[in-house]
Every structure is written in structure tokens, then in C-alpha cells.
Design a protein around this motif. Structure first.
Motif, PDB file in Angstrom:
ATOM      1  N   SER A 128      15.717 -43.038  23.201  1.00 33.00           N
ATOM      2  CA  SER A 128      15.533 -44.098  22.207  1.00 33.00           C
ATOM      3  C   SER A 128      15.700 -45.535  23.632  1.00 33.00           C
ATOM      4  N   TYR A 129      15.539 -45.849  24.726  1.00 36.52           N
ATOM      5  CA  TYR A 129      16.018 -46.881  25.020  1.00 36.52           C
ATOM      6  C   TYR A 129      14.496 -46.504  25.962  1.00 36.52           C
ATOM      7  N   PHE A 130      13.848 -45.596  25.987  1.00 36.66           N
ATOM      8  CA  PHE A 130      12.546 -45.671  27.322  1.00 36.66           C
ATOM      9  C   PHE A 130      12.235 -45.894  26.407  1.00 36.66           C
ATOM     10  N   HIS A 131      11.793 -45.544  25.471  1.00 37.55           N
ATOM     11  CA  HIS A 131      10.841 -45.792  24.282  1.00 37.55           C
ATOM     12  C   HIS A 131      10.614 -47.037  24.062  1.00 37.55           C
ATOM     13  N   PHE A 132      11.433 -47.722  24.194  1.00 43.12           N
ATOM     14  CA  PHE A 132      12.626 -49.180  23.259  1.00 43.12           C
ATOM     15  C   PHE A 132      11.170 -50.285  24.326  1.00 43.12           C
ATOM     16  N   TYR A 133      11.608 -49.826  25.663  1.00 44.98           N
ATOM     17  CA  TYR A 133      10.683 -50.390  26.950  1.00 44.98           C
ATOM     18  C   TYR A 133       9.622 -50.312  26.717  1.00 44.98           C
ATOM     19  N   ARG A 134       8.898 -49.057  26.963  1.00 44.31           N
ATOM     20  CA  ARG A 134       7.868 -48.925  26.632  1.00 44.31           C
ATOM     21  C   ARG A 134       7.152 -49.534  25.994  1.00 44.31           C
ATOM     22  N   VAL A 135       7.044 -50.299  24.539  1.00 44.20           N
ATOM     23  CA  VAL A 135       6.555 -51.086  23.396  1.00 44.20           C
ATOM     24  C   VAL A 135       7.128 -52.387  23.749  1.00 44.20           C
ATOM     25  N   TRP A 136       8.304 -53.071  23.949  1.00 43.79           N
ATOM     26  CA  TRP A 136       8.982 -54.574  24.466  1.00 43.79           C
ATOM     27  C   TRP A 136       8.037 -54.162  25.707  1.00 43.79           C
ATOM     28  N   THR A 137       7.144 -55.935  25.222  1.00 48.40           N
ATOM     29  CA  THR A 137       6.718 -56.748  25.749  1.00 48.40           C
ATOM     30  C   THR A 137       7.429 -57.589  26.958  1.00 48.40           C
ATOM     31  N   LYS A 138       8.502 -58.303  26.737  1.00 49.16           N
ATOM     32  CA  LYS A 138       9.522 -58.851  27.063  1.00 49.16           C
ATOM     33  C   LYS A 138      10.118 -57.571  28.803  1.00 49.16           C
ATOM     34  N   LEU A 139       9.611 -56.530  27.823  1.00 46.19           N
ATOM     35  CA  LEU A 139      10.844 -56.021  29.279  1.00 46.19           C
ATOM     36  C   LEU A 139       9.679 -55.093  30.587  1.00 46.19           C
ATOM     37  N   GLU A 140       9.706 -54.758  31.255  1.00 46.28           N
ATOM     38  CA  GLU A 140       9.008 -53.966  32.660  1.00 46.28           C
ATOM     39  C   GLU A 140       8.624 -52.443  31.568  1.00 46.28           C
ATOM     40  N   THR A 141       7.270 -52.440  31.988  1.00 41.98           N
ATOM     41  CA  THR A 141       7.124 -51.082  31.229  1.00 41.98           C
ATOM     42  C   THR A 141       7.024 -49.736  32.110  1.00 41.98           C
ATOM     43  N   PRO A 142       7.938 -49.020  31.901  1.00 40.17           N
ATOM     44  CA  PRO A 142       8.238 -47.380  32.721  1.00 40.17           C
ATOM     45  C   PRO A 142       7.248 -47.108  33.261  1.00 40.17           C
ATOM     46  N   ARG A 143       7.304 -46.451  34.734  1.00 41.80           N
ATOM     47  CA  ARG A 143       5.315 -45.995  34.282  1.00 41.80           C
ATOM     48  C   ARG A 143       5.876 -44.024  34.069  1.00 41.80           C
ATOM     49  N   SER A 144       7.530 -43.652  33.981  1.00 35.03           N
ATOM     50  CA  SER A 144       8.015 -42.294  33.468  1.00 35.03           C
ATOM     51  C   SER A 144       8.907 -42.343  33.358  1.00 35.03           C
ATOM     52  N   PHE A 145       9.463 -41.175  32.483  1.00 33.11           N
ATOM     53  CA  PHE A 145      11.139 -41.267  31.689  1.00 33.11           C
ATOM     54  C   PHE A 145      11.650 -41.049  32.806  1.00 33.11           C
ATOM     55  N   GLN A 146      11.246 -40.304  34.103  1.00 32.92           N
ATOM     56  CA  GLN A 146      12.311 -39.326  35.498  1.00 32.92           C
ATOM     57  C   GLN A 146      12.758 -41.396  35.286  1.00 32.92           C
ATOM     58  N   GLU A 147      10.659 -42.078  35.817  1.00 29.61           N
ATOM     59  CA  GLU A 147      11.202 -43.394  37.046  1.00 29.61           C
ATOM     60  C   GLU A 147      13.321 -44.548  35.967  1.00 29.61           C
ATOM     61  N   PHE A 148      12.726 -43.934  34.428  1.00 28.02           N
ATOM     62  CA  PHE A 148      13.316 -45.045  34.013  1.00 28.02           C
ATOM     63  C   PHE A 148      14.749 -44.223  33.884  1.00 28.02           C
ATOM     64  N   LEU A 149      14.629 -43.315  33.671  1.00 31.14           N
ATOM     65  CA  LEU A 149      16.201 -42.412  33.549  1.00 31.14           C
ATOM     66  C   LEU A 149      17.034 -42.300  35.150  1.00 31.14           C
ATOM     67  N   GLN A 150      16.672 -42.184  36.219  1.00 34.59           N
ATOM     68  CA  GLN A 150      16.751 -43.028  37.432  1.00 34.59           C
ATOM     69  C   GLN A 150      17.509 -44.404  36.798  1.00 34.59           C
ATOM     70  N   GLU A 151      16.876 -44.977  36.895  1.00 37.65           N
ATOM     71  CA  GLU A 151      16.951 -46.780  36.006  1.00 37.65           C
ATOM     72  C   GLU A 151      18.241 -47.451  35.447  1.00 37.65           C
ATOM     73  N   PHE A 152      18.211 -45.952  35.252  1.00 36.71           N
ATOM     74  CA  PHE A 152      19.223 -46.298  33.566  1.00 36.71           C
ATOM     75  C   PHE A 152      20.758 -45.367  34.225  1.00 36.71           C
ATOM     76  N   ILE A 153      20.592 -44.325  35.308  1.00 33.32           N
ATOM     77  CA  ILE A 153      22.408 -43.852  35.433  1.00 33.32           C
ATOM     78  C   ILE A 153      22.143 -44.822  36.752  1.00 33.32           C
ATOM     79  N   ALA A 154      21.298 -45.478  36.935  1.00 30.39           N
ATOM     80  CA  ALA A 154      21.753 -46.695  38.301  1.00 30.39           C
ATOM     81  C   ALA A 154      22.436 -48.210  37.404  1.00 30.39           C
ATOM     82  N   GLY A 155      22.293 -47.958  36.286  1.00 27.41           N
ATOM     83  CA  GLY A 155      22.542 -49.741  35.812  1.00 27.41           C
ATOM     84  C   GLY A 155      21.191 -50.385  35.392  1.00 27.41           C
ATOM     85  N   ASP A 156      20.251 -50.311  35.979  1.00 28.52           N
ATOM     86  CA  ASP A 156      19.497 -51.269  36.388  1.00 28.52           C
ATOM     87  C   ASP A 156      18.625 -51.414  35.355  1.00 28.52           C
ATOM     88  N   VAL A 157      19.378 -51.805  33.689  1.00 28.81           N
ATOM     89  CA  VAL A 157      18.356 -51.741  33.098  1.00 28.81           C
ATOM     90  C   VAL A 157      19.020 -52.749  31.800  1.00 28.81           C
TER      91      VAL A 157
END
Length: 166
Positions: A128-157
Motif C-alpha cells: 500500500s505504501y509503495f502505491h501511495f508513494y507512486r501517486v503522492w506528488t510530494k514524495l519521490e516516486t520509486p523506480r520499482s517495487f524492489q527499490e522501494f522495498l529496500q528503502e522500506f526495509i532500511a527505514g528510509d521512507v
């Protein structure tokens, strides 16, 4: 305050959306007076916050359910860390209702000393957070789910580490 990118900043170990971070306000929460009658909804982002706000406000027979005075969730259960305008929470009648995505280290210390009601919702929000990031213009759009998942796991979201939060 450490700026992670154009959209996110880290303050006191917590990642905030830069566009709404008010450092002075976050610091002031350490002196925020908690009342025993306060009700807090605490969630990690994209974990059913708005849905749970509506449930709480439907259950609680409160003046805060008055649609003329409090027309939306932001007014009924304002965000502790993102106050709308110059709202003075101390003037609100009891019971007061608040919402927060903050982790325990940044919450007002009075939560441990008083006896407010705390509703905590835990849900794994990564898709859900990945899709939120993709549509919310005030956040950087992740290039892929894998990239976002790495940032999510690292706590960089926004909201930092889900693992630490829950």
C-alpha cells in the motif's frame, strides 16, 4: 535535521516528509500536557489510519463528532505531529482525540505518566505504501517495487522503520 532527499528529512532519528516538518513543533511535544481523558490513535503510515479514525469517532459519543465544528478527520482527530494552522490543542475540550505516526521516542512523555487511551493499529503496509508513494506528488516516486522495498526495509521512507515502529 538531516535531509535525505528533496522529499524526506530525518530529525531525531525519524523520517518526516520535508514539506510538513516543523522542527519546533516536534520539539514542543516533549512539553505537551497529556490528559487522562485523551484518546490517541497511533499507526505506521498506510496501516488503516483514516478507517480507524472514523471508527473511533463513530464509537465515541463526543462533541468532536459535531460536523459543523469539526467537518473532517483533520479537525476531529488532528495529527499530533502536524498541527493544522495554529491550532492550540490545549484549548480543546475533553476528551481530546489525536492521531500520530510518531514512534514512542518522539511522543510526549506524559503518555507514560498519565492514563490516556491509546489505540495502536499494526499492519504491514509495504505494498500500500509503495502505491501511495507512486501517486503522492510530494514524495519521490520509486523506480520499482524492489527499490522501494529496500528503502522500506532500511527505514528510509516517511515514518522510518516499520519494524522499529511496531
Amino acid at each position: 535535521m538531516e535531509k535525505l532527499n528533496e522529499y524526506l528529512s530525518k530529525y531525531k532519528g525519524f523520517v518526516f516528509p520535508t514539506y510538513i516538518l516543523l522542527v519546533e513543533h516536534i520539539d514542543s511535544l516533549q512539553n505537551f500536557e497529556i490528559r487522562d481523558s485523551d484518546v490517541f490513535l497511533v499507526t505506521y503510515g498506510r496501516s488503516g489510519t483514516i478507517w480507524t479514525q472514523n471508527i473511533i469517532m463513530s464509537i465515541c459519543d463526543s462533541e468532536c463528532t459535531d460536523e459543523t465544528e469539526f467537518p473532517n478527520n483533520m479537525k476531529k482527530m488532528p495529527w499530533l505531529e502536524y498541527p493544522p494552522g495554529n491550532m492550540d490543542y490545549s484549548t480543546r475540550a475533553s476528551p481530546r482525540f489525536f492521531t500520530s505516526h510518531l514512534n514512542t521516542a518522539l511522543m510526549p512523555p506524559g503518555l507514560r505518566e498519565k492514563k490516556p487511551k491509546i489505540v495502536y493499529v499494526a499492519r504491514n503496509p509495504n505494498v500500500s505504501y509503495f502505491h501511495f508513494y507512486r501517486v503522492w506528488t510530494k514524495l519521490e516516486t520509486p523506480r520499482s517495487f524492489q527499490e522501494f522495498l529496500q528503502e522500506f526495509i532500511a527505514g528510509d521512507v516517511g515514518g522510518s522503520s516499520w519494524f522499529d515502529h511496531i
